[in-house]
Design a protein around this motif. Sequence first.
Motif, PDB file in Angstrom:
ATOM      1  N   LYS A 134      12.926  -6.873 -78.544  1.00 13.34           N
ATOM      2  CA  LYS A 134      11.601  -7.045 -77.954  1.00 13.34           C
ATOM      3  C   LYS A 134      10.427  -7.332 -79.012  1.00 13.34           C
ATOM      4  CE  LYS A 134      13.195  -3.573 -74.636  1.00 13.34           C
ATOM      5  NZ  LYS A 134      12.955  -2.165 -74.060  1.00 13.34           N
ATOM      6  N   ASP A 138      10.231 -11.181 -80.524  1.00 16.22           N
ATOM      7  CA  ASP A 138       9.116 -11.936 -80.362  1.00 16.22           C
ATOM      8  C   ASP A 138       8.092 -12.288 -81.353  1.00 16.22           C
ATOM      9  OD1 ASP A 138       9.554 -11.780 -77.662  1.00 16.22           O
ATOM     10  OD2 ASP A 138       8.465  -9.852 -77.235  1.00 16.22           O
ATOM     11  N   LYS A 154      11.797 -17.712 -73.488  1.00 17.71           N
ATOM     12  CA  LYS A 154      12.502 -16.516 -73.619  1.00 17.71           C
ATOM     13  C   LYS A 154      12.560 -15.980 -72.020  1.00 17.71           C
ATOM     14  CE  LYS A 154      12.972 -11.598 -75.526  1.00 17.71           C
ATOM     15  NZ  LYS A 154      12.254 -10.529 -76.292  1.00 17.71           N
TER      16      LYS A 154
END
Length: 534
Positions: A134, A138, A154
């Motif tokens: 996550k 990112d 994504k």
Amino acid sequence: MYKRHSGTASSTAVSQNLGGVRGHYSYLFKKWGNHLSSEDQREAEELFQRYGYNAFLSDRLPLNRKIPDTRDPSRCKRREYPENLPTISVILIYLDEALSIIKRAIRSIIDRTPAKLLKEIILVDDNSSNEELKGSLDAYIGIIRKERPGLVKKVRHKEQMGLSQARISGWEVATGDVVAIFDAHIEVQVHWAEPLLTRIKMDRTLVLTPVFDKVNFDDLQVTLYYPAADGFDWAMWCAYDGFRPEWYQLNDKSQPGKSPSIMGILVVDRLFFGEIGLLDPGMKVYGGENVELAIRVWLCGGSIEVVPCSKVAHIERAHKPYQHDLSITMKRNALRVAEVWLDDYKKNVYVAWNLPLKDHGVDFGDVTERKKLREKLKCKPFQWYLDNVYPMLDPWNDLFGYGALKNDLRKDLCVDQGPLPGHTPIVYTCHYFTPQLCYYRTNGELYIGGIKSHKYEENRCLVDTGEMPGLYNCKEAKKKGFHMYWEFKQGEAIKNRETNRCLEVRLGTNAGYHLILQECSGQHWTIKHVITEQ
């Protein structure tokens, strides 16, 4: 050549290893890791159990590491490609991969794909629980976007939906002329894209696969794999297979070769993929979706090729972290493929899984829409596929019965292939696993211990060679003149056609039963599943 394309090492966490003892009990430490401290070995083993490969080592390798160029030096490396090729969207699907593995896949695609051809990289997360995938991922995507704005996209599923839907989700947001759908545990080779895009530019109905070099799960070194077709058996398990004879006659291993199936990593014209029905969204978790696509492509207007000049390095996991017993969904998905596409041959999938033809109790879902798709696309019958694409599949047309074989004197005992290596079948307490699976063909052959899906593979035939029955490869038995043909009807004797002796059971001196061949005394046999009564 016939090799299962999946990790075959079954790794089990060993308490001594995790307690700090040197890790030679784990598959991870067979060739790698003796230099590590006990603490590092413990960490490496924990990561190995989580991911199925050496994430500890991956975290310590450069993201832009060099991998050996295994392309044919005289043909592939010197080949030139057109300037005006289609653009490509690369879709990476994953569930709880190690962060460094995904980052290395992204880096290799950017570094080894011409910028003018690479439209985008689409990450599809099938609801991973790994927190690194996550925020940390990112952040890495943010760095890439500064280098190449808009390049990385994504998609994250709110719940786990399986491989088929993950691939579909990536396709839905793709905008390139061509989509390449890969696992995220890959590294592409230099000039991997150009051979594929050149072929699709010539024929948009092609579905392509590169040649995969194996990345070892333990030391992450690349092992060269030579070009091979992708095939499958009647259980719908995917495997490497040989090309058709005409490919070998070319005497040029750089040439694309037609393939009966595909491994699930594919490159295809984006619009054609939609026209032909994408992947079956009714497939669950893992297994069979690639074979379903392959059969549909061939029957409905396309074809499949392996392109040797395109090389991709792919980690073969030691174990799949998302489901320990892949056979559960594999069986269910295989029956779904059979119901839609295999026509009269769907019974072979039931035979391969040792299921009854009726009342099997496996819910393979609603296939109404997939059958409508077959009608809409005006697809050929499966017989055409057997005749023209995969003639090496044994059609099993003359199979009478299959499953456990029992004598009416002792129904708790089953015929068994006996100890291996060896040639002596036995009767043993019924457990119904592969060593006790028997198959009777109307030509008189009786197999014990499984049946092979391909004409070039050897089954083991029951033979009469004396007082005790034997079990030999059928071609060997025929060559040696063994008596290998039997008469059998459900609930009756098993009688050799040449010697007129019967297969029977007798109580031995040690109070155990064993198989014998003798003058028929009236003993009867039943096989678990009967396809057609004679």
